[in-house]
Design a protein around this motif. Structure first.
Motif, PDB file in Angstrom:
ATOM      1  N   GLU A  22      -6.266  -5.416  -5.656  1.00 40.29           N
ATOM      2  CA  GLU A  22      -7.619  -4.940  -5.298  1.00 40.29           C
ATOM      3  C   GLU A  22      -7.554  -3.964  -4.117  1.00 40.29           C
ATOM      4  O   GLU A  22      -8.233  -2.946  -4.094  1.00 40.29           O
ATOM      5  N   LYS A  23      -6.712  -4.296  -3.141  1.00 41.65           N
ATOM      6  CA  LYS A  23      -6.588  -3.421  -1.951  1.00 41.65           C
ATOM      7  C   LYS A  23      -5.996  -2.067  -2.343  1.00 41.65           C
ATOM      8  O   LYS A  23      -6.419  -1.020  -1.856  1.00 41.65           O
ATOM      9  N   VAL A  24      -4.985  -2.104  -3.227  1.00 37.17           N
ATOM     10  CA  VAL A  24      -4.357  -0.864  -3.692  1.00 37.17           C
ATOM     11  C   VAL A  24      -5.398  -0.016  -4.425  1.00 37.17           C
ATOM     12  O   VAL A  24      -5.559   1.179  -4.157  1.00 37.17           O
ATOM     13  N   ASP A  25      -6.149  -0.652  -5.335  1.00 37.60           N
ATOM     14  CA  ASP A  25      -7.162   0.080  -6.101  1.00 37.60           C
ATOM     15  C   ASP A  25      -8.247   0.640  -5.186  1.00 37.60           C
ATOM     16  O   ASP A  25      -8.723   1.765  -5.387  1.00 37.60           O
ATOM     17  N   GLN A  26      -8.608  -0.147  -4.162  1.00 35.89           N
ATOM     18  CA  GLN A  26      -9.647   0.305  -3.222  1.00 35.89           C
ATOM     19  C   GLN A  26      -9.168   1.537  -2.452  1.00 35.89           C
ATOM     20  O   GLN A  26      -9.915   2.490  -2.227  1.00 35.89           O
ATOM     21  N   GLU A  27      -7.880   1.514  -2.084  1.00 30.58           N
ATOM     22  CA  GLU A  27      -7.344   2.647  -1.321  1.00 30.58           C
ATOM     23  C   GLU A  27      -7.392   3.930  -2.158  1.00 30.58           C
ATOM     24  O   GLU A  27      -7.781   5.001  -1.672  1.00 30.58           O
TER      25      GLU A  27
END
Ligand SMILES: CC(C)(COP(=O)(O)OP(=O)(O)OC[C@H]1O[C@@H](n2cnc3c(N)ncnc32)[C@H](O)[C@@H]1OP(=O)(O)O)[C@@H](O)C(=O)NCCC(=O)NCCS
Length: 188
Positions: A22-27
């Motif tokens: 999720e953090k990767v996608d958000q970035e």
């Protein structure tokens, strides 16, 4: 008042062993949002994914207090199998953070990486003919105008293609150069 020394520059991290998916996608979504906000040309998520998945280290972000305030996205590919060509695809800085030198820092770090890590012979980019600010910014780094591209952008504006020659190869016609050995192609 914010100063350049308050700005942290780092590349995107796609490693899901150190952070959640999720953090990767958000970035990636944040990079897409800031770029779409400031560039006239609309790019699809596939364009972003192409750049970021292949060259995550060349997607540099500028943060202030954890907030994304600027970014630069680049890639490196063989050109005519004779030269290693770096390419700056997108650059943007939030309005309230402009004039601090953030773009200069992003460009400088991107160029350093493309030369030291990827051994680029030259670095290119396009920018709108009417974007005087960007032209001055890049020309101060030594980029030179090599072509005017008629109605290059969807808003029908012309572009200049700029090149920063790095090695001697950049000044020689590609048909006169030997083939590249171990040329690195895009993975995805
Ligand atoms: C172009 C842009 C990235 C500059 O970001 P920035 O962080 O404000 O730029 P910097 O503070 O690093 O300024 C660097 C140089 O840009 C030029 N520049 C900045 N503001 C300028 C202005 N108002 N007029 C003319 N040149 C200007 C100067 O050469 C300056 O160097 P100097 O301070 O030594 O004179 C930013 O305005 C932006 O996001 N614009 C919209 C998107 C865009 O045009 N991207 C580039 C196209 S590929």
């Amino acid at each position: 008042m914010v100063e350049l020394s308050d700005i942290e520059i780092r590349s995107v991290c796609l490693d899901t062993s150190v952070r959640s998916r999720e953090k990767v996608d958000q970035e990636i979504a944040d990079v897409e949002a800031i770029t779409n906000k400031h560039l006239s040309e609309p790019y699809s998520i596939y364009v972003y994914r192409f750049f970021i998945n292949n060259w995550p280290d060349l997607c540099l972000q500028a943060f202030h207090d954890g907030k994304l305030v600027g970014n630069i996205i680049s890639k490196v590919e063989p050109h005519r199998n004779a030269r290693v060509r770096g390419y700056i695809g997108m650059l943007s800085v939030e309005n309230e953070y402009r004039g601090l030198g953030i773009a200069k820092k992003l460009i400088s770090e991107s160029i350093m990486l493309m030369i030291s890590k990827y051994k680029c012979d030259e670095i290119t980019l396009e920018t709108e003919v009417i974007n005087k600010k960007a032209l001055k910014l890049y020309e101060n780094f030594g980029f030179i105008r090599i072509k005017r591209l008629f109605r290059y952008y969807m808003n029908r504006h012309d572009a200049y293609r700029l090149v920063l020659p790095v090695t001697e190869k950049s000044t020689v016609c590609s048909s006169q150069l030997p083939e590249l050995e171990n040329a690195v192609e895009a993975l995805y």
